[in-house]
Write a protein that holds these residues in place. Structure first.
Motif, PDB file in Angstrom:
ATOM      1  N   VAL A 109      54.214  14.700 111.175  1.00  0.00           N
ATOM      2  CA  VAL A 109      54.795  16.020 110.945  1.00  0.00           C
ATOM      3  C   VAL A 109      54.199  16.953 111.990  1.00  0.00           C
ATOM      4  O   VAL A 109      52.987  17.173 112.017  1.00  0.00           O
ATOM      5  N   ASP A 110      55.054  17.441 112.869  1.00  0.00           N
ATOM      6  CA  ASP A 110      54.588  18.349 113.927  1.00  0.00           C
ATOM      7  C   ASP A 110      54.779  19.791 113.478  1.00  0.00           C
ATOM      8  O   ASP A 110      55.850  20.183 113.006  1.00  0.00           O
TER       9      ASP A 110
ATOM     10  N   ILE B  30      47.662  21.861 105.712  1.00  0.00           N
ATOM     11  CA  ILE B  30      47.854  21.451 104.317  1.00  0.00           C
ATOM     12  C   ILE B  30      49.325  21.157 104.051  1.00  0.00           C
ATOM     13  O   ILE B  30      49.687  20.095 103.520  1.00  0.00           O
ATOM     14  N   LYS B  31      50.204  22.068 104.419  1.00  0.00           N
ATOM     15  CA  LYS B  31      51.636  21.870 104.205  1.00  0.00           C
ATOM     16  C   LYS B  31      52.171  20.720 105.044  1.00  0.00           C
ATOM     17  O   LYS B  31      53.079  19.988 104.617  1.00  0.00           O
ATOM     18  N   SER B  32      51.634  20.556 106.252  1.00  0.00           N
ATOM     19  CA  SER B  32      52.091  19.467 107.107  1.00  0.00           C
ATOM     20  C   SER B  32      51.732  18.107 106.504  1.00  0.00           C
ATOM     21  O   SER B  32      52.557  17.185 106.476  1.00  0.00           O
ATOM     22  N   PHE B  33      50.505  17.975 105.998  1.00  0.00           N
ATOM     23  CA  PHE B  33      50.124  16.713 105.369  1.00  0.00           C
ATOM     24  C   PHE B  33      50.860  16.506 104.045  1.00  0.00           C
ATOM     25  O   PHE B  33      51.206  15.379 103.694  1.00  0.00           O
ATOM     26  N   GLU B  34      51.105  17.573 103.320  1.00  0.00           N
ATOM     27  CA  GLU B  34      51.888  17.460 102.086  1.00  0.00           C
ATOM     28  C   GLU B  34      53.266  16.864 102.387  1.00  0.00           C
ATOM     29  O   GLU B  34      53.735  15.943 101.696  1.00  0.00           O
ATOM     30  N   LYS B  35      53.909  17.365 103.415  1.00  0.00           N
ATOM     31  CA  LYS B  35      55.230  16.862 103.805  1.00  0.00           C
ATOM     32  C   LYS B  35      55.152  15.409 104.246  1.00  0.00           C
ATOM     33  O   LYS B  35      55.987  14.572 103.855  1.00  0.00           O
ATOM     34  N   ALA B  36      54.141  15.087 105.049  1.00  0.00           N
ATOM     35  CA  ALA B  36      54.000  13.716 105.540  1.00  0.00           C
ATOM     36  C   ALA B  36      53.789  12.740 104.389  1.00  0.00           C
ATOM     37  O   ALA B  36      54.428  11.686 104.322  1.00  0.00           O
ATOM     38  N   ILE B  37      52.904  13.091 103.469  1.00  0.00           N
ATOM     39  CA  ILE B  37      52.623  12.211 102.328  1.00  0.00           C
ATOM     40  C   ILE B  37      53.871  12.041 101.461  1.00  0.00           C
ATOM     41  O   ILE B  37      54.168  10.946 100.985  1.00  0.00           O
TER      42      ILE B  37
ATOM     43  N   PHE C   6      50.814  19.899  96.698  1.00  0.00           N
ATOM     44  CA  PHE C   6      49.492  20.504  96.780  1.00  0.00           C
ATOM     45  C   PHE C   6      49.547  21.931  96.232  1.00  0.00           C
ATOM     46  O   PHE C   6      50.419  22.709  96.625  1.00  0.00           O
ATOM     47  N   PRO C   7      48.632  22.286  95.346  1.00  0.00           N
ATOM     48  CA  PRO C   7      48.602  23.672  94.842  1.00  0.00           C
ATOM     49  C   PRO C   7      48.353  24.665  95.976  1.00  0.00           C
ATOM     50  O   PRO C   7      47.605  24.384  96.917  1.00  0.00           O
ATOM     51  N   ASP C   8      48.980  25.820  95.881  1.00  0.00           N
ATOM     52  CA  ASP C   8      48.832  26.837  96.930  1.00  0.00           C
ATOM     53  C   ASP C   8      47.411  27.368  97.033  1.00  0.00           C
ATOM     54  O   ASP C   8      47.022  27.901  98.071  1.00  0.00           O
ATOM     55  N   SER C   9      46.630  27.229  95.949  1.00  0.00           N
ATOM     56  CA  SER C   9      45.300  27.848  95.917  1.00  0.00           C
ATOM     57  C   SER C   9      44.187  26.960  96.469  1.00  0.00           C
ATOM     58  O   SER C   9      43.044  27.404  96.569  1.00  0.00           O
ATOM     59  N   ILE C  10      44.494  25.705  96.837  1.00  0.00           N
ATOM     60  CA  ILE C  10      43.424  24.818  97.304  1.00  0.00           C
ATOM     61  C   ILE C  10      42.993  25.192  98.724  1.00  0.00           C
ATOM     62  O   ILE C  10      43.752  25.792  99.481  1.00  0.00           O
ATOM     63  N   GLU C  11      41.759  24.775  99.070  1.00  0.00           N
ATOM     64  CA  GLU C  11      41.231  25.084 100.400  1.00  0.00           C
ATOM     65  C   GLU C  11      41.657  24.058 101.441  1.00  0.00           C
ATOM     66  O   GLU C  11      41.998  24.399 102.555  1.00  0.00           O
ATOM     67  N   MET C  12      41.595  22.760 101.069  1.00  0.00           N
ATOM     68  CA  MET C  12      42.035  21.702 101.973  1.00  0.00           C
ATOM     69  C   MET C  12      42.566  20.530 101.172  1.00  0.00           C
ATOM     70  O   MET C  12      42.148  20.287 100.035  1.00  0.00           O
TER      71      MET C  12
END
Length: 236
Positions: free
Chosen positions: A35-36, A67-74, A168-174
Motif C-alpha cells: 500500500v503506497d 497505521i491506515k496503510s497497514f490496516e488496508k494492506a492487512i 484499527f481503532p482511531d485512538s491507537i498510537e501504532m
C-alpha cells in the motif's frame, strides 16, 4: 500461503533492495502486497518496472499515514500467515523459514523476532534492536501500554487474528502495539525468536523513527490505547 504486507512512502532509494531480500524467500504463489501512501518520488514506478504483477500495489487516495496503510494492506491479505514489512530494511536469509517453523505449533498466533540495528550504510550499530530500544518482550499487557516492546516489521501472525485486530481503532498510537495487545487480551500464544532475522535500518528518515514526544502527547496516546482496549473487550 504467505502474505507480505508493506507500506511505502517515498522509498525509491531502498525499496527494491528490501523486496529483493524478501522475494527470494517466498514461493511463487505467496502474496506480496504494497500500500503506497501517495509517494511523490518514483517508488511505485520502480516496483512496477522490476516486478510487474508479482507485487500487488494499492495506492491510497490521500496520504493517510502508516497505521491506515497497514490496516488496508492487512485487510487485503489473503495468506494464511501475514508478515509485516517496512520499505527500508533488509530481511536476513532464512527469516521466513525460521518464522514459519515457529508456526508449526498450531496454538501460536503471533511470532516476533529480534533484528540487527544498522545505519544508512548498513553498518551495524547494535546486535539487538530489543537491547538498543530497551524492549521487554515479557512485560505483559500493562507494560506494553506504558512502553510498546513490539515492532511491526519484526512480526508475523495468522490470518485468524485479522477479525480481532481490524479495523484499527482511531485512538491507537501504532498498529504493532495494538496487534500485540489484542493477542494478550485474547490470551493468544505469542512466540519471540531471540535471533536477529533482519537488518533494521535507522537512517533518520524512517516513518517510525524514534522521536522525543512531550509528556502530554505520551499521556494522550496511552489514554487512547486504553480506550481502544476497553472498547475491544465490550465487542469481543
Amino acid at each position: 500461503m504467505i502474505s507480505v504486507c508493506m507500506a511505502t512512502y517515498n522509498g525509491q532509494d531502498f525499496v527494491i533492495r528490501q523486496l529483493e531480500s524478501i522475494i527470494k524467500q517466498l514461493d511463487t504463489n505467496d502474496q506480496i502486497l504494497i500500500v503506497d501512501d501517495r509517494s511523490t518520488d518514483n517508488t511505485v514506478k520502480l516496483i512496477r518496472e522490476h516486478y510487474g504483477d508479482r507485487v500487488e500495489i494499492h495506492i491510497n487516495e490521500t496520504n493517510s499515514g502508516p497505521i491506515k496503510s497497514f490496516e488496508k494492506a492487512i485487510s487485503l491479505a489473503i495468506g494464511d500467515f501475514i508478515f509485516l514489512s517496512d520499505q527500508d530494511d533488509i530481511w536476513e536469509n532464512g527469516k521466513v523459514a525460521k518464522v514459519q517453523n515457529a508456526f508449526q505449533d498450531p496454538d501460536v498466533m503471533l511470532v516476533t523476532h529480534d533484528a540487527y540495528v544498522v545505519d544508512g550504510n548498513l553498518k551495524i550499530i547494535e546486535l539487538s534492536w530489543n537491547t538498543f530500544n530497551n524492549n521487554d518482550i515479557e512485560q505483559g499487557l500493562f507494560g506494553n501500554i506504558i512502553k510498546n516492546a513490539y515492532t511491526g516489521c519484526m512480526m508475523a501472525f495468522r490470518k485468524e487474528l485479522k477479525p480481532l485486530i481490524l479495523p484499527f481503532p482511531d485512538s491507537i498510537e501504532m498498529h504493532d502495539q495494538w496487534i500485540a495487545l489484542v493477542c494478550m487480551i485474547e490470551r493468544k500464544k505469542i512466540v519471540h525468536i531471540s535471533e536477529p532475522l533482519m537488518k533494521y535500518v535507522r537512517h533518520g528518515g524512517n516513518v517510525t523513527a524514534i522521536k522525543r514526544r512531550s509528556l502530554t502527547t505520551q499521556l494522550k496516546g496511552r489514554i487512547g490505547t486504553i480506550q481502544a482496549i476497553l472498547s475491544h473487550k465490550k465487542k469481543h
